[in-house]
Design a protein around this motif. Structure first.
Motif, short mmCIF file in Angstrom:
data_model
loop_
_atom_site.label_atom_id
_atom_site.label_comp_id
_atom_site.label_asym_id
_atom_site.label_seq_id
_atom_site.Cartn_x
_atom_site.Cartn_y
_atom_site.Cartn_z
N ASP A 153 67.70 -80.65 10.71
CA ASP A 153 68.76 -80.38 9.74
C ASP A 153 68.25 -79.91 8.38
O ASP A 153 69.04 -79.34 7.60
CB ASP A 153 69.62 -81.63 9.55
CG ASP A 153 70.34 -82.04 10.82
OD1 ASP A 153 70.46 -81.20 11.72
OD2 ASP A 153 70.78 -83.20 10.91
N HIS A 154 66.98 -80.15 8.08
CA HIS A 154 66.46 -79.76 6.77
C HIS A 154 65.08 -79.12 6.89
O HIS A 154 64.28 -79.19 5.96
CB HIS A 154 66.37 -81.00 5.86
CG HIS A 154 67.64 -81.77 5.77
ND1 HIS A 154 68.75 -81.34 5.05
CD2 HIS A 154 68.01 -82.96 6.33
CE1 HIS A 154 69.72 -82.22 5.15
NE2 HIS A 154 69.31 -83.21 5.93
N GLY A 155 64.84 -78.49 8.02
CA GLY A 155 63.52 -77.93 8.27
C GLY A 155 63.08 -76.90 7.24
O GLY A 155 61.89 -76.79 6.92
N ALA A 156 64.02 -76.16 6.67
CA ALA A 156 63.67 -75.14 5.69
C ALA A 156 63.13 -75.74 4.40
O ALA A 156 62.46 -75.05 3.62
CB ALA A 156 64.89 -74.26 5.39
N LEU A 157 63.43 -77.02 4.17
CA LEU A 157 62.98 -77.66 2.93
C LEU A 157 61.56 -78.22 3.04
O LEU A 157 60.93 -78.49 2.02
CB LEU A 157 63.94 -78.80 2.56
CG LEU A 157 65.37 -78.39 2.21
CD1 LEU A 157 66.20 -79.63 1.94
CD2 LEU A 157 65.39 -77.45 1.01
N VAL A 158 61.09 -78.42 4.27
CA VAL A 158 59.78 -79.05 4.44
C VAL A 158 58.65 -78.26 3.78
O VAL A 158 57.81 -78.85 3.07
CB VAL A 158 59.48 -79.29 5.94
CG1 VAL A 158 58.07 -79.82 6.14
CG2 VAL A 158 60.50 -80.26 6.53
#
Length: 235
Positions: A153-158
């Motif tokens: 759900d938040h892979g782009a933020l990693v």
């Protein structure tokens, strides 16, 4: 070889052992020359199926039982699809007092010998007193779900969190994924074509409850955004 190391902002070896036991889904029991896979430990963890206690002073078995050396083996596997998912191996040794007429549903008693934890830092030995004094990490049993949620759900933020990694050598970086999370911080795995390395991002304060980890990760992301913005202004 070391006994029970502690790095600032990281779990001790005894805490890691307790956490692996709490989160274990299976174990291998080696006794009498036999390897037995025990699965479905979900819910109770390993310590819900056996009880560790100090060795008997006289070394004799109770009436109607026999003493059998036993080895309990566990593997700690990263819940995310990182390269080299094996995070740690744990081996507990001891003596099993086997009654001739065991009570159904009763946990097995094991006279504790030692715990051996092997991971990227090397090998650590943990005694019974250390193990009894340590607490499992409050995130241990839900770590897999949290890391999976972070990727899905938040892979782009990693990758943004890499702004907090110093020094950062990302010329040939292929990808970055969360490897682990515990009460002290988040660990990222940076994968390069022929190698990989891990970067640990400590939380501002240790997490005492699973509900507190979200704000700590948001704080890391906010710090990464500030650093990114500052770097942009300097260019």
């Amino acid at each position: 070889m070391r006994r029970s190391p502690a790095r600032p902002g990281a779990p001790t070896a005894a805490e890691r052992v307790r956490s692996i036991l709490a989160a274990a889904h299976s174990m291998t029991v080696v006794s009498d020359g036999r390897h037995t896979e025990v699965r479905r430990l979900d819910g109770d963890g390993a310590l819900g199926h056996f009880h560790l206690h100090a060795p008997c002073e006289d070394g004799t078995a109770a009436p109607g039982s026999r003493r059998v050396p036993v080895r309990l083996e566990f593997t700690d596997i990263a819940p995310t699809p990182v390269r080299d998912r094996l995070r740690a191996r744990l081996t507990l040794t001891g003596v099993l007092a086997t009654p001739h007429d065991p009570t159904p549903g009763e946990s097995t008693c094991v006279e504790f010998g030692q715990a051996v934890l092997e991971n990227a830092d090397g090998r650590a030995y943990v005694g019974l007193a250390e193990l009894e004094a340590a607490e499992p990490d409050p995130l241990a049993t839900c770590e897999a779900a949290m890391l999976t949620h972070l990727i899905d759900d938040h892979g782009a933020l990693v990758p943004l969190l890499l702004r907090l990694a110093r020094p950062l050598r990302d010329e040939d970086l292929l990808r970055v994924l969360p490897l682990a999370v515990d009460r002290y911080g988040l660990t990222l795995r940076l994968e390069h074509p022929r190698t990989h390395r891990d970067v640990r991002l400590p939380f501002g304060t240790p997490v005492r409850h699973v509900d507190h980890v979200g704000p700590q990760i948001h704080a890391l992301l906010a710090a990464a955004r500030r650093r990114s913005h500052a770097g942009h202004l300097l260019t």
